[in-house]
Design an enzyme around this catalytic site. Structure first.
Site, PDB file in Angstrom:
ATOM      1  N   LYS A   1      -4.744  -1.769  14.994  1.00  0.00           N
ATOM      2  CA  LYS A   1      -4.135  -0.946  16.040  1.00  0.00           C
ATOM      3  C   LYS A   1      -4.904  -1.127  17.340  1.00  0.00           C
ATOM      4  O   LYS A   1      -6.130  -1.142  17.368  1.00  0.00           O
ATOM      5  CB  LYS A   1      -4.090   0.507  15.595  1.00  0.00           C
ATOM      6  CG  LYS A   1      -3.149   0.724  14.412  1.00  0.00           C
ATOM      7  CD  LYS A   1      -3.086   2.182  13.996  1.00  0.00           C
ATOM      8  CE  LYS A   1      -2.078   2.370  12.887  1.00  0.00           C
ATOM      9  NZ  LYS A   1      -2.421   1.687  11.641  1.00  0.00           N
TER      10      LYS A   1
ATOM     11  N   GLU B   1       0.825  -1.203   0.000  1.00  0.00           N
ATOM     12  CA  GLU B   1       0.000   0.000   0.000  1.00  0.00           C
ATOM     13  C   GLU B   1       0.864   1.262   0.000  1.00  0.00           C
ATOM     14  O   GLU B   1       2.087   1.189   0.139  1.00  0.00           O
ATOM     15  CB  GLU B   1      -0.910   0.006   1.236  1.00  0.00           C
ATOM     16  CG  GLU B   1      -0.137  -0.008   2.555  1.00  0.00           C
ATOM     17  CD  GLU B   1      -0.876   0.676   3.684  1.00  0.00           C
ATOM     18  OE1 GLU B   1      -1.097   1.890   3.553  1.00  0.00           O
ATOM     19  OE2 GLU B   1      -1.199   0.008   4.677  1.00  0.00           O
TER      20      GLU B   1
END
Length: 786
Positions: free
Chosen positions: A197, A55
């Site tokens: 996260k 990405e």
């Protein structure tokens, strides 16, 4: 499943899955006005090489410039070093690009922070692409969701990234759920991340993924039992993973089964942060609680929430979150590459079972056979059938077959290094790194093969991953592999690393060719030389590179002479070129004359000097046989300086290049000294009665003639072949393999009956094609007429 289940409309799910069925039928997308696949990635996908998607949001909205460029270059290098092809995905000027070049990566990364550089998810792709048609140009970093879409459109199955988006805390009222999760539910791409996260709601994230039908598995990474789903910076989250897997082979098997069953959803493979960089969960829990508390107090919500929390985590961890972040991204990309490698093996094995040709570069996991054989490949018109095993060839090339790494120095604009030509020593340098099958002998054989010669490569590989990769790539190239021997551990397949400056000129190279240098002589004789001497149809030429030990090198050359073949020597390097010469035998000091071991050598100027100085150091210029031939050349007592300056150039004469070549003629009667952009210098010891001695066409190149009646020596011939066109720095893609290309095409022309002065220009033209190619030997050689 609570509120998450109720949030999903059955009708919406039905329509979405119906549309997905159509999308899943696409293989490799066709380039169009909105979508571009790089040539390297397209070729890799076509050849079923391991490709890994990367990405770009991490570069446009994560790390600052120029750190983002360094990270991008490093992650691509991780893919290449582990045997894959990186496909970094991003949007440049409103065009979706799969596989960014070094220049495109720098352009995108340097635009970070600009208003026209956007963070792009699924919903944004049509906006930025369509806006280009009305004069609005955007760059964009792709999130996990948009990277998955574009990877799937290209046909890429595996994607390595850092952390997944997830369900935010308090999402039961805010409905703040990352599009990454729904994308995993509808796009069949496997994602490797370190979970999501840990300031997100990990429990509800796992629930949402279950609702979407996403398979979730965590790498055990040496741990026993059912391990925790990772907490990004921490290896544990307090929540058990739905599935635990052992290694990349198992992960590849899962992906292969998913694809074979045509299940139209993604897979998430959670890879814990490396232990040495991870932050303990107990410590991170305190940091995250405080970061969320401050975010709520400041009113940071929506798209502002994640950047605020990340900044606070960095601050409260005293910067420890940054090295952990880097370490986990690198680890994920490495795992993704190994998974891609293993997946190509499974797909190749399935193809073979179904009667299809295996064109994958990655080798099977099983040990190599002791005598590998090329198999018929219906997809390659140049493939060699198994009936050719052991059959004669016009050209035999003996030497190195290696895995090559080419590292092109790519300084970052705006940095102190940007104005440098050469990489700086004793530190890390930004570079574009590519991997290919190489080795001097392989490149020579490949060049000869491309121009239509019958060629057999004789070399050795180790029983290791690189060796399996080399053999499979030979098959892909349509070349014979029956001359390749597989040696057991601790032998290692040869590897070569080239460090090039900004002009793609070689600055430094490192080579591990110990597998040839340590070759057992008895094995060499039995494996290659005995068949060479007993073959009914002898080879017309034997080309040997200097990667062998001196003993093996001389044994090869003597065998070639015994077989009546034209013998050619490629010096490889200044250090290895000296292996050609040994001290003369006291019992037979004239043994070298006139029965030369080498008919043709192709040194560059540095290797020519090394050959000359070695001969001088061994006192070969003191031998009676050397004096006999030099005297017979008829060089006038006044010397040839003026003639040499007119025939070559005064600069070459001042450097002593033609003089050194003349002194070596008693040992090597034809020397083709490669001068880079200045061309090739042909220096020949003409035998008595040679046609050039009486040809008006060649009279200007005959600098002296035999005057003492020697029955073997006719005269001295010297000719400078300037290149048809000198390429500019911007046209040069790679210098690796141009000398090998030259010799391979030269030998092909000579065995077909061509004269050396006719073949040299064609070989120069071939070298120019390789200069402009990413590959060491340009596939465009097939266009040449030799």
């Amino acid at each position: 499943m609570g509120f998450l289940s109720r949030a999903i409309s059955p009708l919406r799910s039905h329509l979405r899955r119906s549309a997905l069925t159509t999308v899943c039928r696409r293989s490799i997308a066709t380039n169009n006005g909105f979508f571009r696949i790089s040539e390297e990635v397209r070729e890799a996908l076509h050849s079923n090489k391991p490709v890994v998607a990367l990405e770009t949001t991490i570069y446009t909205h994560g790390f600052p410039y120029p750190d983002n460029v360094a990270l991008a270059s490093h992650l691509e290098s991780v893919v290449r070093i582990n045997g894959g092809v990186p496909a970094t995905i991003g949007i440049i000027d409103g065009i979706c690009r799969v596989g960014l070049s070094a220049e495109e990566l720098i352009k995108l990364a340097s635009s970070a922070g600009q208003s026209t550089t956007l963070k792009l998810s699924r919903r944004d792709l049509s906006y930025v692409c369509g806006s280009r048609l009305v004069g609005k140009s955007f760059n964009g970093g792709t999130t996990i969701a948009s990277t998955m879409i574009l990877a799937h459109m290209a046909g890429i199955k595996i994607f390595g990234t850092g952390g997944l988006g997830g369900v935010h805390r308090g999402a039961e009222s805010s409905m703040d759920i990352s599009a990454d999760l729904t994308e995993l539910g509808r796009t069949p791409v496997a994602v490797v991340s370190s979970g999501c996260k840990s300031f997100l709601d990990i429990g509800r994230t796992l629930e949402y993924l279950e609702t979407e039908g996403v398979g979730v598995a965590t790498f055990a990474d040496g741990r026993k039992g059912n391990v925790d789903f990772p907490g990004f910076w921490s290896r544990d989250s307090g929540l058990k993973s739905p599935v635990t897997i052992e290694d990349e082979i198992q992960a590849a098997a899962i992906i292969h089964a998913q694809n074979t069953l045509n299940i139209s959803s993604g897979l998430l493979f959670a890879n814990p942060c490396p232990a040495e960089a991870a932050i303990p969960k107990s410590e991170m829990d305190v940091i995250i609680a405080e970061a969320i508390k401050q975010a709520n107090a400041s009113g940071a919500s929506g798209k502002d929430n994640t950047p605020f929390v990340l900044a606070k985590v960095k601050e409260l961890s005293n910067g420890k979150s940054i090295p952990a972040n880097r370490a986990l991204i690198e680890s994920n990309v490495r795992r993704a590459t190994i998974m891609a490698r293993e997946l190509t093996v499974l797909e190749g094995q399935q193809g073979e079972a179904q009667g299809q040709s295996a064109t994958y570069f990655t080798p099977p996991a099983a040990p190599l056979p002791s005598n590998p054989v090329s198999h018929t490949s219906e997809s390659s018109p140049e493939a060699v059938s198994s009936s050719t095993v052991g059959t004669p060839a016009d050209i035999i090339v003996a030497g190195a077959l290696a895995v090559d790494f080419s590292c092109d120095f790519s300084p970052i604009p705006g940095t102190p290094a940007f104005n440098l030509i050469d990489p700086a020593p004793h530190t890390s340098n930004p570079a574009a790194i590519s991997q290919s099958l190489g080795g001097v002998a392989h490149n020579i054989a490949k060049a000869a093969h491309y121009v239509g010669a019958s060629v057999r490569l004789c070399s050795a590989v180790g029983d290791d991953f690189s060796g399996r990769a080399a053999l499979n790539q030979l098959q892909t190239e349509g070349m014979r592999s029956d001359g390749i021997q597989v040696l057991p551990q601790p032998n290692r397949t040869a590897q070569y690393v080239a460090i090039n400056n900004v002009h793609k000129d070689l600055a430094l190279a490192m080579a591990d060719m110990s597998i040839l240098e340590n070759m057992d002589m008895a094995a060499l004789e039995k494996t290659w030389l005995t068949p060479l001497s007993t073959t009914t149809t002898k080879p017309k030429a034997l080309l040997v590179d200097a990667n062998w030990s001196p003993t093996a090198l001389h044994t090869w050359l003597r065998a070639g002479k015994s077989a009546g073949a034209l013998t050619a020597f490629e010096p490889v390097s200044t250090a290895k070129s000296t292996r050609l010469f040994t001290a003369p035998s006291p019992s037979d000091p004239s043994a070298l004359f006139p029965n030369h071991l080498v008919d043709i050598a192709t040194p560059n100027t540095h290797e020519l000097t090394a050959l000359h100085d070695t001969a001088a150091g061994l006192e070969l210029f003191e031998l009676p046989g050397w004096f006999r031939i030099i005297d017979a050349l008829g060089i006038p007592s006044s010397g040839l300086r003026v003639a040499l300056s007119l025939t070559t150039t005064p600069e070459l004469v001042d450097r002593g290049v033609p003089q050194q070549a003349i002194k070596l003629l008693p040992f090597i009667p034809t020397l083709l000294t490669k001068l880079g952009p200045k061309g090739v210098l042909l220096t020949r010891l003409l035998p008595a009665g040679h046609h050039a001695l009486s040809s008006p066409e060649h009279s200007q190149y005959v600098l002296s003639r035999c005057t003492n009646g020697d029955a073997e020596v006719g005269g001295l011939y010297m000719r400078l072949f300037s290149p048809e066109r000198v390429l500019g720095p911007g046209e040069v893609v790679s210098v690796n393999g141009i000398g090998d290309t030259f010799l391979g095409v030269l030998a092909s022309g000579l065995v077909k009956g061509g004269k050396i002065d006719e073949v040299v220009p064609v070989a120069q033209r071939a070298s120019g094609l390789s200069l402009m190619s990413r590959e060491s030997v340009s596939p465009r050689l097939r266009e040449l007429k030799v």
